[in-house]
Design an enzyme around this catalytic site. Structure first.
Site, PDB file in Angstrom:
ATOM      1  N   SER A 165      48.643 135.235  38.114  1.00 42.08           N
ATOM      2  CA  SER A 165      49.700 135.408  39.122  1.00 42.08           C
ATOM      3  C   SER A 165      50.559 136.627  38.809  1.00 42.08           C
ATOM      4  CB  SER A 165      50.608 134.171  39.152  1.00 42.08           C
ATOM      5  OG  SER A 165      49.929 133.081  39.697  1.00 42.08           O
ATOM      6  N   ASP A 196      47.416 124.174  40.430  1.00 36.24           N
ATOM      7  CA  ASP A 196      46.164 124.721  39.893  1.00 36.24           C
ATOM      8  C   ASP A 196      45.612 123.899  38.731  1.00 36.24           C
ATOM      9  OD1 ASP A 196      46.296 126.732  41.756  1.00 36.24           O
ATOM     10  OD2 ASP A 196      47.173 128.198  40.396  1.00 36.24           O
TER      11      ASP A 196
HETATM   12  C1  S3P Z   1      49.599 131.370  43.425  1.00 38.89           C
HETATM   13  C2  S3P Z   1      50.139 130.351  44.157  1.00 38.89           C
HETATM   14  C3  S3P Z   1      49.451 129.077  44.397  1.00 38.89           C
HETATM   15  C4  S3P Z   1      48.277 128.901  43.439  1.00 38.89           C
HETATM   16  C5  S3P Z   1      47.441 130.129  43.307  1.00 38.89           C
HETATM   17  C6  S3P Z   1      48.271 131.280  42.795  1.00 38.89           C
HETATM   18  C7  S3P Z   1      50.370 132.612  43.260  1.00 38.89           C
HETATM   19  O1  S3P Z   1      48.960 129.068  45.720  1.00 38.89           O
HETATM   20  O2  S3P Z   1      47.475 127.820  43.841  1.00 38.89           O
HETATM   21  O3  S3P Z   1      46.367 129.926  42.424  1.00 38.89           O
HETATM   22  O4  S3P Z   1      50.013 133.456  42.408  1.00 38.89           O
HETATM   23  O5  S3P Z   1      51.362 132.777  43.978  1.00 38.89           O
HETATM   24  P1  S3P Z   1      49.856 128.541  46.969  1.00 38.89           P
HETATM   25  O6  S3P Z   1      51.004 129.457  47.115  1.00 38.89           O
HETATM   26  O7  S3P Z   1      48.933 128.616  48.144  1.00 38.89           O
HETATM   27  O8  S3P Z   1      50.230 127.149  46.619  1.00 38.89           O
END
Ligand code: S3P
Length: 436
Positions: free
Chosen positions: A23, A320
């Protein structure tokens, strides 16, 4: 389409450092690409997803140089991107397409962006809606799916009460807010990861935070500085990748491992509380803050896990990690029940269906529900190694590799290369730590 065979293990020992946080790497790469000067990102994520972001930033005119896990990205300022002659390819990465759409909404040219078959099935209306409200002209297949065609520019600030708890939606609006006239504010219904807020501050944007509301000041007009500053930053290790080792070490008695230099941002550590609440032995050491992000080491020992119910506001904070928790379910005392997690159905795969199918392949008792699943506990002796179908989803592949360590007989993970979406060397590292 390589298969990986996982043999049962006695315990895990040794130390591991996971690749740079996925992220955070996405966000630094995007902000570096619209900052002025050269941003140096050390320990940048090895994830294919983050390299999809680098490919997109390069196609938009940022200069990207990759040397092992150091990435140097030179931007020409927030108005320095240029239109790409080819469509951008986010491949498997939801974060790439959704966050970058926020930046593209601020550009006065048209960009087409798409991804692989899985990404083309994932909902985009959630970002298309607010970005249109800010003034971007966006076309989407069936008004919800990639390919997206985004003609940006002339954005105005909005106050956006988010209908869902999603860091990607929040981030898309905040990134678009950099290019909007005025102050954009986003209010989330439940807390989600805040890497975008921290990264924006780090690169010099004006951000205000009050509870679940975040405001970002447009870079142009008013008090805006008109620029972002390039940075040199070490990316912390990915806690979501570390969770597979935490789970494996907890599962196998007599395990004793260290995980070094891992991100411990409080909007990501709910998973450690869930593990601790189930009886896991996890110690946090050498905790410090660097560039707004908390980083430290973890020491994990084998423990017997109680299991329990995971629901409500904690769900977005462990979204996740739910595949790993569910796959541990049969080995726990009370089993694992996941509720309020419909979002799992629109991840890289329908994770609820993928978990139920593969748990059953191993002989576990599972009840699949629209918003989650219930996995019965105390099935340790009954679980057998099986052929796992990860549906191209990295987290399903890795979760069942861990579950396989304590099953009876070998587990075969089909299409195991998909783990590279977040952790290309996962199987090597797992094998290195596992003693048989
Ligand atoms: C993420 C947000 C999450 C997560 C993804 C990474 C991010 O998704 O599941 O693996 O880096 O902002 P969502 O915002 O759709 O919940």
């Amino acid at each position: 389409m390589k298969k990986q065979t996982i043999q049962p293990a006695k315990h895990l020992t040794g130390g591991v450092e996971t690749p740079g946080d996925k992220s955070i790497s996405h966000r630094y790469a995007m902000l570096g690409g619209i900052a002025e000067g050269t941003t140096e990102l050390r320990h940048f994520s090895a994830a294919a997803d983050c390299h999809s972001t680098l490919g997109c930033m390069s196609a938009l005119g940022a200069d990207v140089k990759i040397e092992k896990d150091t990435v140097r990205i030179t931007g020409r300022g927030p108005r320095g991107l240029k239109s790409s002659w080819r469509a951008l390819d986010a491949e498997n990465s939801g974060t790439t397409i959704r966050l970058l759409s926020g930046i593209l909404a601020g550009q006065e040219f048209t960009t087409k962006i798409s991804g692989d078959a899985s990404l083309q099935k994932r909902p985009m209306k959630r970002i298309v809606g607010p970005l249109r409200e800010m003034g971007a002209d966006i076309r989407a297949r069936e008004d919800n799916f990639a390919p997206l065609e985004i003609k940006g520019g002339n954005l105005h600030a909005i106050d956006y009460p988010m209908p869902m708890a999603s860091a990607q939606v929040k981030s898309a609006v905040l990134l678009a807010g950099l290019f909007a006239e005025g102050v954009t504010s986003v209010t989330e219904p439940a807390r989600t990861r805040d890497h975008t807020e921290l990264a924006l501050e780090e690169f010099g944007a004006a951000v205000e935070r009050d509870g679940r509301t975040t405001k970002v000041h447009g870079l142009f007009g008013g008090n805006g500085s008109g620029k972002l500053v390039a940075k040199t930053i070490d990316v912390p290790g990915d806690l979501s990748s570390a969770v597979f080792f935490i789970a494996a070490a907890s599962l196998l008695p007599d395990s004793n491992i260290g995980i070094y230099n891992v991100g411990l941002n409080p909007t990501r550590t709910a998973i450690l509380d869930v593990f601790a609440g189930m009886g896991a032995s996890i110690q946090m050491l050498s905790v410090k803050t660097s560039h707004g992000e908390v980083v430290g080491d973890l020491a994990i020992k084998g423990a017997s896990l109680r299991g329990g119910v995971i629901e409500g506001d904690v769900i977005p904070l462990v979204i996740d990690e739910l595949p790993m928790l569910a796959a541990l379910g049969p080995y726990t005392e009370e089993g694992i029940e996941i509720r309020n997690a419909t979002e799992l159905r629109v991840k890289e795969s329908d994770r609820i269906a993928a978990l139920a199918e593969n748990l059953r392949r191993m002989g576990a008792a599972v009840e699949e529900r629209p918003d989650g699943l219930k996995v019965a506990g105390r099935q340790a002796g009954k679980l057998r190694g099986a052929e796992i179908e990860p549906r191209g989803d990295h987290r399903i592949a890795m979760a069942f590799a861990v579950a396989g360590l304590a099953a009876d007989g070998a587990t075969v993970i089909r299409d195991a290369d998909c783990a590279g979406v977040s952790y290309p060397t996962f199987f090597e590292e797992l094998n290195r730590l596992a003693e048989r």
